[in-house]
Motif scaffolding. Structure first.
Motif, short mmCIF file in Angstrom:
data_model
loop_
_atom_site.label_atom_id
_atom_site.label_comp_id
_atom_site.label_asym_id
_atom_site.label_seq_id
_atom_site.Cartn_x
_atom_site.Cartn_y
_atom_site.Cartn_z
N ASN A 127 -8.52 35.17 69.51
CA ASN A 127 -7.49 35.57 70.38
C ASN A 127 -6.13 34.93 70.10
O ASN A 127 -4.93 34.93 70.79
N VAL B 76 -15.00 36.04 76.76
CA VAL B 76 -16.18 35.59 76.18
C VAL B 76 -17.55 36.18 76.92
O VAL B 76 -17.48 36.10 78.21
N ASN C 250 -10.23 39.31 74.67
CA ASN C 250 -9.97 37.83 75.01
C ASN C 250 -10.89 37.69 76.41
O ASN C 250 -10.34 37.04 77.34
N TYR D 175 -17.48 36.82 71.14
CA TYR D 175 -16.19 36.81 71.46
C TYR D 175 -15.27 37.22 70.42
O TYR D 175 -15.72 37.08 69.40
N ASN E 143 -7.47 40.73 79.76
CA ASN E 143 -8.83 40.10 79.48
C ASN E 143 -9.95 41.34 79.96
O ASN E 143 -9.85 41.55 81.13
N GLN F 64 -10.23 34.29 77.80
CA GLN F 64 -9.49 33.39 76.85
C GLN F 64 -7.81 33.36 77.13
O GLN F 64 -7.49 34.55 77.37
#
Length: 292
Positions: A55, A207, A205, A52, A100, A87
């Motif tokens: 952010n 994972v 943003n 990731y 995202n 995120q």
């Protein structure tokens, strides 16, 4: 009755055949996200399979990318990516569908990790339901997001063109793009840049958790082998490594504004691609803040 005698010599290294141990085969290097081949704001966790980007604050506007440690030069292989979670970000001045996002695909080992799908030698499928290559975006498949599993399938064997296709949650979405394998220049002998096609994610943003083997949960499409087997198949190239810290180099530019520092640095980076320099500056941040 005379008994026949047989003479033989016995060296210290010799062992009776029934006592000899089979030679142990060295284990293949695991396929992981590569900390030596990612953006500086990209985090890799859980033994190399979870990734990731940062952010916090302005990083919420930025894309962040990473490649895997192993690429391929031939064969038919696949790998998967689970979008684990979003995120939280404070980017209310951008469209909601740009908050995202995940883009998944492959790129050649010398491509910029922040430009998946925007160069000739990279191919990406994004959460907005678009596929891209050379900066050209077109509708393909479905949108995807948190909870979805995307499997990327690369065919470098079919002639005259190779291809890239995708599955979403086990459903085949079809072939997204065909390309001339020869023009990619894969498998160049003694190349320090790893000229194969490497798994590549570009995140904004979210994972993700990668699947390079069946043990990691990958369900391969029929006719395609798990990416992790490319090494033992002899169809792999290995990406860069940070195993020796002495290989790292930092150059700091000092000078008056408009004196030519950036121009000199850009030329130095172009002239030394094997060094994989990251040119830090305003331009890099603006590039990572692209919309798409």
């Amino acid at each position: 009755m005379a008994s026949a005698k047989r003479n033989f010599t016995y060296e210290e290294d010799d062992e009776p055949i029934h006592l000899k141990k089979p030679k142990q085969q060295l284990p293949s290097p695991p396929v992981l996200l590569n900390s030596a081949d990612c953006d500086l704001d990209f985090n890799i966790e859980c033994n190399g399979v979870v990734g990731y980007g940062l952010n916090e604050e302005g990083f919420g506007y930025c894309w962040s990318g990473a490649r895997a440690t192993v690429g391929i030069t031939k064969g038919r292989y696949c790998f998967g990516c689970i979008v684990v979670s979003s995120q939280r970000v404070d980017t209310d001045d951008t469209e909601l569908d740009q908050h995202n996002l995940c883009r998944l695909g492959v790129s050649r080992g010398d491509d910029a990790v922040g430009a998946l799908g925007e160069t000739k030698n990279s191919f990406g499928f994004g959460g907005t339901g678009k596929f891209s290559n050379s900066g050209n975006f077109f509708n393909f498949g479905d949108r995807f997001g948190v909870g979805d599993i995307i499997v990327c399938c690369i065919d470098l064997e079919s002639k005259p063109f190779g291809s890239i296709g995708f599955l979403k949650n086990g459903k085949w979405l079809g072939t997204a793009f065909q390309f001339d394998v020869d023009s990619l220049g894969l498998g160049v002998a003694d190349s320090p840049l790893g000229l194969g096609l490497f798994p590549h994610v570009l995140l904004k943003n979210v994972v993700v958790q990668m699947q390079f083997s069946v043990e990691q949960g990958l369900v391969p499409l029929e006719g395609f082998r798990p990416w992790a087997l490319a090494v033992t198949d002899g169809n792999a190239v290995i990406g860069p490594s940070l195993s020796d810290p002495k290989d790292c180099e930092l150059i700091m530019m000092v000078g008056l504004p408009a004196s030519g520092k950036t121009t000199w640095a850009e030329k130095w980076v172009r002239d030394h691609p094997e060094k994989r320099y990251v040119l830090l500056g305003t331009n890099l941040i603006l590039e990572q803040m692209k919309v798409g």
